[in-house]
Design a protein around this motif. Sequence first.
Motif, PDB file in Angstrom:
ATOM      1  N   MET A   1       0.848  -1.199   0.000  1.00  0.00           N
ATOM      2  CA  MET A   1       0.000   0.000   0.000  1.00  0.00           C
ATOM      3  C   MET A   1       0.881   1.245   0.000  1.00  0.00           C
ATOM      4  SD  MET A   1      -3.076   1.088   2.643  1.00  0.00           S
ATOM      5  CE  MET A   1      -3.969  -0.435   2.369  1.00  0.00           C
ATOM      6  N   ASP A   2       0.494   2.244  -0.816  1.00  0.00           N
ATOM      7  CA  ASP A   2       1.250   3.488  -0.870  1.00  0.00           C
ATOM      8  C   ASP A   2       0.339   4.657  -0.495  1.00  0.00           C
ATOM      9  OD1 ASP A   2      -0.376   3.827  -3.086  1.00  0.00           O
ATOM     10  OD2 ASP A   2       1.235   3.411  -4.531  1.00  0.00           O
ATOM     11  N   LYS A   3       0.890   5.873  -0.511  1.00  0.00           N
ATOM     12  CA  LYS A   3       0.122   7.047  -0.110  1.00  0.00           C
ATOM     13  C   LYS A   3      -1.068   7.283  -1.030  1.00  0.00           C
ATOM     14  CE  LYS A   3       4.032   9.484   2.032  1.00  0.00           C
ATOM     15  NZ  LYS A   3       4.848  10.722   2.018  1.00  0.00           N
ATOM     16  N   GLN A   4      -0.862   7.057  -2.312  1.00  0.00           N
ATOM     17  CA  GLN A   4      -1.957   7.279  -3.272  1.00  0.00           C
ATOM     18  C   GLN A   4      -3.132   6.344  -2.999  1.00  0.00           C
ATOM     19  OE1 GLN A   4       1.312   6.938  -4.131  1.00  0.00           O
ATOM     20  NE2 GLN A   4       1.650   9.116  -4.586  1.00  0.00           N
ATOM     21  N   THR A   5      -2.830   5.109  -2.621  1.00  0.00           N
ATOM     22  CA  THR A   5      -3.884   4.151  -2.313  1.00  0.00           C
ATOM     23  C   THR A   5      -4.655   4.567  -1.068  1.00  0.00           C
ATOM     24  OG1 THR A   5      -2.610   2.345  -3.306  1.00  0.00           O
ATOM     25  CG2 THR A   5      -4.382   1.733  -1.799  1.00  0.00           C
ATOM     26  N   ILE A   6      -3.944   5.061  -0.079  1.00  0.00           N
ATOM     27  CA  ILE A   6      -4.587   5.511   1.154  1.00  0.00           C
ATOM     28  C   ILE A   6      -5.536   6.671   0.869  1.00  0.00           C
ATOM     29  CG2 ILE A   6      -4.149   6.640   3.378  1.00  0.00           C
ATOM     30  CD1 ILE A   6      -1.566   4.942   3.547  1.00  0.00           C
ATOM     31  N   ARG A   8      -6.996   7.305  -1.967  1.00  0.00           N
ATOM     32  CA  ARG A   8      -8.126   6.764  -2.727  1.00  0.00           C
ATOM     33  C   ARG A   8      -9.133   6.094  -1.804  1.00  0.00           C
ATOM     34  NH1 ARG A   8      -9.134   1.892  -4.249  1.00  0.00           N
ATOM     35  NH2 ARG A   8      -6.983   1.165  -3.965  1.00  0.00           N
ATOM     36  N   ILE A   9      -8.642   5.317  -0.856  1.00  0.00           N
ATOM     37  CA  ILE A   9      -9.524   4.640   0.104  1.00  0.00           C
ATOM     38  C   ILE A   9     -10.353   5.669   0.874  1.00  0.00           C
ATOM     39  CG2 ILE A   9      -9.530   3.342   2.276  1.00  0.00           C
ATOM     40  CD1 ILE A   9      -7.109   1.778   1.181  1.00  0.00           C
ATOM     41  N   GLU A  39     -13.360  15.741   1.484  1.00  0.00           N
ATOM     42  CA  GLU A  39     -12.224  14.820   1.413  1.00  0.00           C
ATOM     43  C   GLU A  39     -11.081  15.283   2.321  1.00  0.00           C
ATOM     44  OE1 GLU A  39     -10.945  13.662  -2.437  1.00  0.00           O
ATOM     45  OE2 GLU A  39     -12.943  13.053  -3.084  1.00  0.00           O
ATOM     46  N   PRO A  40     -10.370  14.328   2.912  1.00  0.00           N
ATOM     47  CA  PRO A  40      -9.360  14.645   3.924  1.00  0.00           C
ATOM     48  C   PRO A  40      -7.991  15.000   3.341  1.00  0.00           C
ATOM     49  CG  PRO A  40      -9.464  12.295   3.651  1.00  0.00           C
ATOM     50  CD  PRO A  40     -10.534  12.874   2.740  1.00  0.00           C
ATOM     51  N   PHE A 118     -13.977   5.016   9.860  1.00  0.00           N
ATOM     52  CA  PHE A 118     -12.928   5.135   8.844  1.00  0.00           C
ATOM     53  C   PHE A 118     -11.599   4.624   9.385  1.00  0.00           C
ATOM     54  CE2 PHE A 118      -9.262   7.433   7.147  1.00  0.00           C
ATOM     55  CZ  PHE A 118      -9.312   6.975   5.834  1.00  0.00           C
ATOM     56  N   SER A 119     -11.271   4.994  10.612  1.00  0.00           N
ATOM     57  CA  SER A 119     -10.004   4.560  11.208  1.00  0.00           C
ATOM     58  C   SER A 119      -9.932   3.040  11.288  1.00  0.00           C
ATOM     59  CB  SER A 119      -9.844   5.176  12.611  1.00  0.00           C
ATOM     60  OG  SER A 119      -9.751   6.582  12.534  1.00  0.00           O
ATOM     61  N   LEU A 120     -11.021   2.417  11.727  1.00  0.00           N
ATOM     62  CA  LEU A 120     -11.046   0.958  11.813  1.00  0.00           C
ATOM     63  C   LEU A 120     -10.959   0.319  10.431  1.00  0.00           C
ATOM     64  CD1 LEU A 120     -13.787   0.468  14.560  1.00  0.00           C
ATOM     65  CD2 LEU A 120     -11.317   0.097  14.798  1.00  0.00           C
ATOM     66  N   PHE A 121     -11.598   0.939   9.432  1.00  0.00           N
ATOM     67  CA  PHE A 121     -11.586   0.406   8.069  1.00  0.00           C
ATOM     68  C   PHE A 121     -10.181   0.468   7.474  1.00  0.00           C
ATOM     69  CE2 PHE A 121     -12.088   1.034   3.435  1.00  0.00           C
ATOM     70  CZ  PHE A 121     -12.710  -0.168   3.122  1.00  0.00           C
ATOM     71  N   LEU A 122      -9.541   1.632   7.567  1.00  0.00           N
ATOM     72  CA  LEU A 122      -8.184   1.774   7.033  1.00  0.00           C
ATOM     73  C   LEU A 122      -7.213   0.879   7.785  1.00  0.00           C
ATOM     74  CD1 LEU A 122      -6.165   3.091   5.135  1.00  0.00           C
ATOM     75  CD2 LEU A 122      -6.003   5.018   6.731  1.00  0.00           C
ATOM     76  N   ASN A 123      -7.381   0.793   9.090  1.00  0.00           N
ATOM     77  CA  ASN A 123      -6.525  -0.062   9.892  1.00  0.00           C
ATOM     78  C   ASN A 123      -6.663  -1.524   9.472  1.00  0.00           C
ATOM     79  OD1 ASN A 123      -4.758  -0.262  12.383  1.00  0.00           O
ATOM     80  ND2 ASN A 123      -6.409  -1.642  12.983  1.00  0.00           N
ATOM     81  N   SER A 124      -7.894  -1.943   9.204  1.00  0.00           N
ATOM     82  CA  SER A 124      -8.149  -3.312   8.759  1.00  0.00           C
ATOM     83  C   SER A 124      -7.491  -3.578   7.407  1.00  0.00           C
ATOM     84  CB  SER A 124      -9.658  -3.558   8.664  1.00  0.00           C
ATOM     85  OG  SER A 124      -9.934  -4.853   8.177  1.00  0.00           O
ATOM     86  N   ARG A 125      -7.568  -2.613   6.504  1.00  0.00           N
ATOM     87  CA  ARG A 125      -6.947  -2.774   5.197  1.00  0.00           C
ATOM     88  C   ARG A 125      -5.437  -2.942   5.328  1.00  0.00           C
ATOM     89  NH1 ARG A 125      -9.726  -0.990   0.542  1.00  0.00           N
ATOM     90  NH2 ARG A 125      -7.778  -1.552  -0.513  1.00  0.00           N
TER      91      ARG A 125
END
Length: 263
Positions: A1-6, A8-9, A39-40, A118-125
Amino acid sequence: MDKQTIVRIASEFVQTEINYVSSDKALNEELAGMKIFDEPIFAYGAADDEGFQLLKSPSVIGEHFMKPREWLPSANTVIVYFFPFTDEIRESNRKVMSWPSNEWLHGRIDGHEFMREFSLFLNSRLNDEGYKSLVSGLDSRFKSTGFTSNWSERHAAYICGLGTFGLSKGIIMEKGTAGRFGSIVTELRLKPDIKKYNSIYEYCINCGVCAENCPAEAISTEKGKDHKRCSDFLDIVKEKHKPYYGCGKCQVGVPCENRNPKD
C-alpha cells in the motif's frame, strides 16, 4: 500500500452513507441527508521521530504519553488525517455565536462515529495487507484523564507535518481548523512528509477572533485556552441536546476556518 492508495480509500469512504446524517438521527427533518465531511488531507511521520519523545516532557504532555513504538514495537510510520467539515456545517455555526448549530452538533457527534469507522476500516486494510497496525485512540490501552491522555491526535498532527497549533489549541492546516482528526500507527514504511514549519504556533496570526467568538470566554490572547471553562460549557450543551454536544465557535468565522491564514 502506498500514499496514493490511502488517499483513494479515504475518498471512496467519504462517499459512503455513514458520511451523511441519517433520517432517524436528524435533529430536524431538513438535516436528513446532510453531508458531514469533505475529502481529507494526510500527513506521514516516522515512528521514531524525536518529536514524540519531546511529548513526554511535563511541560508538553507528560511521561504518561506513549510513543508510537510503545503502542506498536514494530511501527515505522504514523499516519495522521484530517477530515474538514463541509461548508454547510461551518456556515451554519457562524450564524449565532452564543450556541452551536444543529448542523455542528451532527458534525461533532456523528462525525466522531464516522472517524471511528474510517479509522477501523483503514486499519483493517493495512492489517489485511500484512502490516501490523493499530488505532491508538481506540486501543484498550488508551487512557484519558481530565484534559490529558496517553495519545494525542493534535500533537501527532503537528509532529507529522500536518499543521501547527493556534491560540484555541486547535491545529491550523492548509484546509483550516474546522474538522476532525484521526491517526494510525503502522508497520508500513512510508516516506515522512517534510515539515513546512519550524515552530509550534507558526500558522497562527494571533488575531484573537477565536477568543472573541468563544461563548464560554475560555480563550484569551494573554493566557491561551482555559480547558475547564470550555468543558463546563460543553456540559451545558450536552444537558440540552444529549447525546449531542459541541461548540466549535473558535473554529468558524476565523481567518483559519478553512485555510492557513499565513498563505
